[in-house]
Design a protein around this motif. Sequence first.
Motif, PDB file in Angstrom:
ATOM      1  N   MET A   1     -10.836 -33.212-106.958  1.00 37.06           N
ATOM      2  CA  MET A   1     -10.914 -32.517-105.690  1.00 37.06           C
ATOM      3  C   MET A   1     -10.477 -31.058-105.888  1.00 37.06           C
ATOM      4  N   LEU A   2     -11.252 -30.161-105.358  1.00 36.66           N
ATOM      5  CA  LEU A   2     -10.976 -28.732-105.435  1.00 36.66           C
ATOM      6  C   LEU A   2      -9.676 -28.406-104.704  1.00 36.66           C
ATOM      7  N   THR A   3      -8.853 -27.542-105.294  1.00 35.47           N
ATOM      8  CA  THR A   3      -7.593 -27.153-104.655  1.00 35.47           C
ATOM      9  C   THR A   3      -7.540 -25.641-104.453  1.00 35.47           C
ATOM     10  N   ALA A   4      -6.666 -25.220-103.553  1.00 41.49           N
ATOM     11  CA  ALA A   4      -6.457 -23.793-103.304  1.00 41.49           C
ATOM     12  C   ALA A   4      -5.958 -23.106-104.567  1.00 41.49           C
ATOM     13  N   LEU A   5      -5.041 -23.741-105.283  1.00 43.02           N
ATOM     14  CA  LEU A   5      -4.492 -23.147-106.506  1.00 43.02           C
ATOM     15  C   LEU A   5      -5.579 -22.912-107.548  1.00 43.02           C
ATOM     16  N   GLN A   6      -6.520 -23.849-107.676  1.00 41.50           N
ATOM     17  CA  GLN A   6      -7.641 -23.654-108.605  1.00 41.50           C
ATOM     18  C   GLN A   6      -8.430 -22.399-108.237  1.00 41.50           C
ATOM     19  N   LEU A   7      -8.717 -22.237-106.958  1.00 42.15           N
ATOM     20  CA  LEU A   7      -9.490 -21.078-106.503  1.00 42.15           C
ATOM     21  C   LEU A   7      -8.718 -19.779-106.713  1.00 42.15           C
ATOM     22  N   ILE A   8      -7.424 -19.792-106.414  1.00 38.05           N
ATOM     23  CA  ILE A   8      -6.597 -18.600-106.607  1.00 38.05           C
ATOM     24  C   ILE A   8      -6.627 -18.180-108.072  1.00 38.05           C
ATOM     25  N   ARG A   9      -6.491 -19.151-108.959  1.00 36.23           N
ATOM     26  CA  ARG A   9      -6.488 -18.849-110.399  1.00 36.23           C
ATOM     27  C   ARG A   9      -7.875 -18.475-110.912  1.00 36.23           C
ATOM     28  N   GLN A  10      -8.883 -19.247-110.529  1.00 32.03           N
ATOM     29  CA  GLN A  10     -10.254 -19.016-111.018  1.00 32.03           C
ATOM     30  C   GLN A  10     -10.759 -17.625-110.654  1.00 32.03           C
ATOM     31  N   TYR A  11     -10.467 -17.200-109.445  1.00 29.83           N
ATOM     32  CA  TYR A  11     -11.007 -15.926-108.954  1.00 29.83           C
ATOM     33  C   TYR A  11      -9.971 -14.809-108.934  1.00 29.83           C
ATOM     34  N   ASN A  12      -8.790 -15.072-109.505  1.00 31.43           N
ATOM     35  CA  ASN A  12      -7.729 -14.065-109.591  1.00 31.43           C
ATOM     36  C   ASN A  12      -7.458 -13.439-108.221  1.00 31.43           C
ATOM     37  N   LEU A  13      -7.294 -14.308-107.216  1.00 32.79           N
ATOM     38  CA  LEU A  13      -7.046 -13.837-105.860  1.00 32.79           C
ATOM     39  C   LEU A  13      -5.647 -13.250-105.761  1.00 32.79           C
ATOM     40  N   GLN A  14      -5.519 -12.226-104.934  1.00 29.71           N
ATOM     41  CA  GLN A  14      -4.252 -11.517-104.739  1.00 29.71           C
ATOM     42  C   GLN A  14      -3.815 -11.653-103.277  1.00 29.71           C
ATOM     43  N   PRO A  15      -2.508 -11.542-102.994  1.00 32.05           N
ATOM     44  CA  PRO A  15      -2.060 -11.616-101.596  1.00 32.05           C
ATOM     45  C   PRO A  15      -2.692 -10.506-100.747  1.00 32.05           C
ATOM     46  N   HIS A  16      -3.103 -10.863 -99.552  1.00 36.67           N
ATOM     47  CA  HIS A  16      -3.692  -9.896 -98.617  1.00 36.67           C
ATOM     48  C   HIS A  16      -2.621  -9.464 -97.613  1.00 36.67           C
ATOM     49  N   PRO A  17      -2.596  -8.177 -97.222  1.00 35.81           N
ATOM     50  CA  PRO A  17      -1.580  -7.704 -96.264  1.00 35.81           C
ATOM     51  C   PRO A  17      -1.562  -8.472 -94.933  1.00 35.81           C
ATOM     52  N   GLU A  18      -2.703  -8.994 -94.512  1.00 34.66           N
ATOM     53  CA  GLU A  18      -2.758  -9.709 -93.232  1.00 34.66           C
ATOM     54  C   GLU A  18      -2.365 -11.172 -93.381  1.00 34.66           C
ATOM     55  N   GLY A  19      -2.223 -11.659 -94.628  1.00 37.84           N
ATOM     56  CA  GLY A  19      -1.945 -13.061 -94.913  1.00 37.84           C
ATOM     57  C   GLY A  19      -3.085 -13.646 -95.720  1.00 37.84           C
ATOM     58  N   GLY A  20      -2.807 -14.684 -96.471  1.00 42.81           N
ATOM     59  CA  GLY A  20      -3.838 -15.309 -97.289  1.00 42.81           C
ATOM     60  C   GLY A  20      -4.025 -14.605 -98.616  1.00 42.81           C
ATOM     61  N   TRP A  21      -5.127 -14.907 -99.253  1.00 35.78           N
ATOM     62  CA  TRP A  21      -5.462 -14.417-100.593  1.00 35.78           C
ATOM     63  C   TRP A  21      -6.861 -13.824-100.579  1.00 35.78           C
ATOM     64  N   TYR A  22      -7.093 -12.800-101.416  1.00 39.20           N
ATOM     65  CA  TYR A  22      -8.430 -12.201-101.431  1.00 39.20           C
ATOM     66  C   TYR A  22      -8.731 -11.558-102.786  1.00 39.20           C
ATOM     67  N   LYS A  23     -10.012 -11.262-102.953  1.00 36.65           N
ATOM     68  CA  LYS A  23     -10.469 -10.451-104.079  1.00 36.65           C
ATOM     69  C   LYS A  23     -11.781  -9.799-103.668  1.00 36.65           C
ATOM     70  N   GLU A  24     -11.854  -8.495-103.875  1.00 40.31           N
ATOM     71  CA  GLU A  24     -13.123  -7.812-103.603  1.00 40.31           C
ATOM     72  C   GLU A  24     -14.121  -8.218-104.672  1.00 40.31           C
ATOM     73  N   THR A  25     -15.302  -8.641-104.252  1.00 39.26           N
ATOM     74  CA  THR A  25     -16.345  -9.085-105.178  1.00 39.26           C
ATOM     75  C   THR A  25     -17.541  -8.142-105.223  1.00 39.26           C
ATOM     76  N   TYR A  26     -17.629  -7.268-104.229  1.00 45.85           N
ATOM     77  CA  TYR A  26     -18.774  -6.347-104.179  1.00 45.85           C
ATOM     78  C   TYR A  26     -18.393  -5.104-103.404  1.00 45.85           C
ATOM     79  N   ARG A  27     -18.806  -3.962-103.918  1.00 46.17           N
ATOM     80  CA  ARG A  27     -18.715  -2.680-103.232  1.00 46.17           C
ATOM     81  C   ARG A  27     -19.968  -1.925-103.623  1.00 46.17           C
ATOM     82  N   SER A  28     -20.792  -1.598-102.658  1.00 48.62           N
ATOM     83  CA  SER A  28     -22.035  -0.880-102.925  1.00 48.62           C
ATOM     84  C   SER A  28     -21.755   0.410-103.685  1.00 48.62           C
ATOM     85  N   ASN A  29     -22.616   0.728-104.615  1.00 48.11           N
ATOM     86  CA  ASN A  29     -22.513   1.993-105.349  1.00 48.11           C
ATOM     87  C   ASN A  29     -23.013   3.170-104.510  1.00 48.11           C
ATOM     88  N   GLU A  30     -23.754   2.858-103.455  1.00 46.58           N
ATOM     89  CA  GLU A  30     -24.264   3.911-102.590  1.00 46.58           C
ATOM     90  C   GLU A  30     -23.370   4.044-101.364  1.00 46.58           C
TER      91      GLU A  30
END
Length: 167
Positions: A1-30
């Motif tokens: 079963m998929l866990t939150a810890l697996q996702l945090i580690r797999q995607y190198n998620l970081q604490p978000h100022p509003e709460g939770g975890w995040y990682k930017e995956t896309y930012r347009s070059n334009e």
Amino acid sequence: MLTALQLIRQYNLQPHPEGGWYKETYRSNEHIPAGVLPARFNGERAFSTAIYFLLERGNFSAFHRIKSDECWHFYAGDPLLIYIFQPDGALTVVQLGQDISAGQVFQFTVPANCWFASQPAEKSRFCFAGCTVAPGFDFSDFEMADSNGLTALYPFYETTIKALCRS
């Protein structure tokens, strides 16, 4: 079963100022030049940005607002409740998830400048979602709510506001 810890580690998620975890995956070059954006923006913005976002049981994304529309996408885990104060003052609660027969949706867009917060639904372990913002997200467009100020605007919802604010 998929866990939150697996996702945090797999995607190198970081604490978000509003709460939770995040990682930017896309930012347009334009970029969209500042001169053609609405006056609420203080400079150019990427066409679009995207993040992974994860919230675990017992945590919440505090009430905040941004200057762009934010489209939420459900990926994995359990339902997430998104609380949005509409421009007319009504509070809408959307369930992001996969049980469409229970009214959950895979995708939902929070309109620009609306105060919103989120938390895992009552029996949820975690929710793994994505957020796409256009024009692209910039932290200068991000404003955390103060519970007293938000309660002054929406006094009928004081209990919800106090539960989903960090100040």
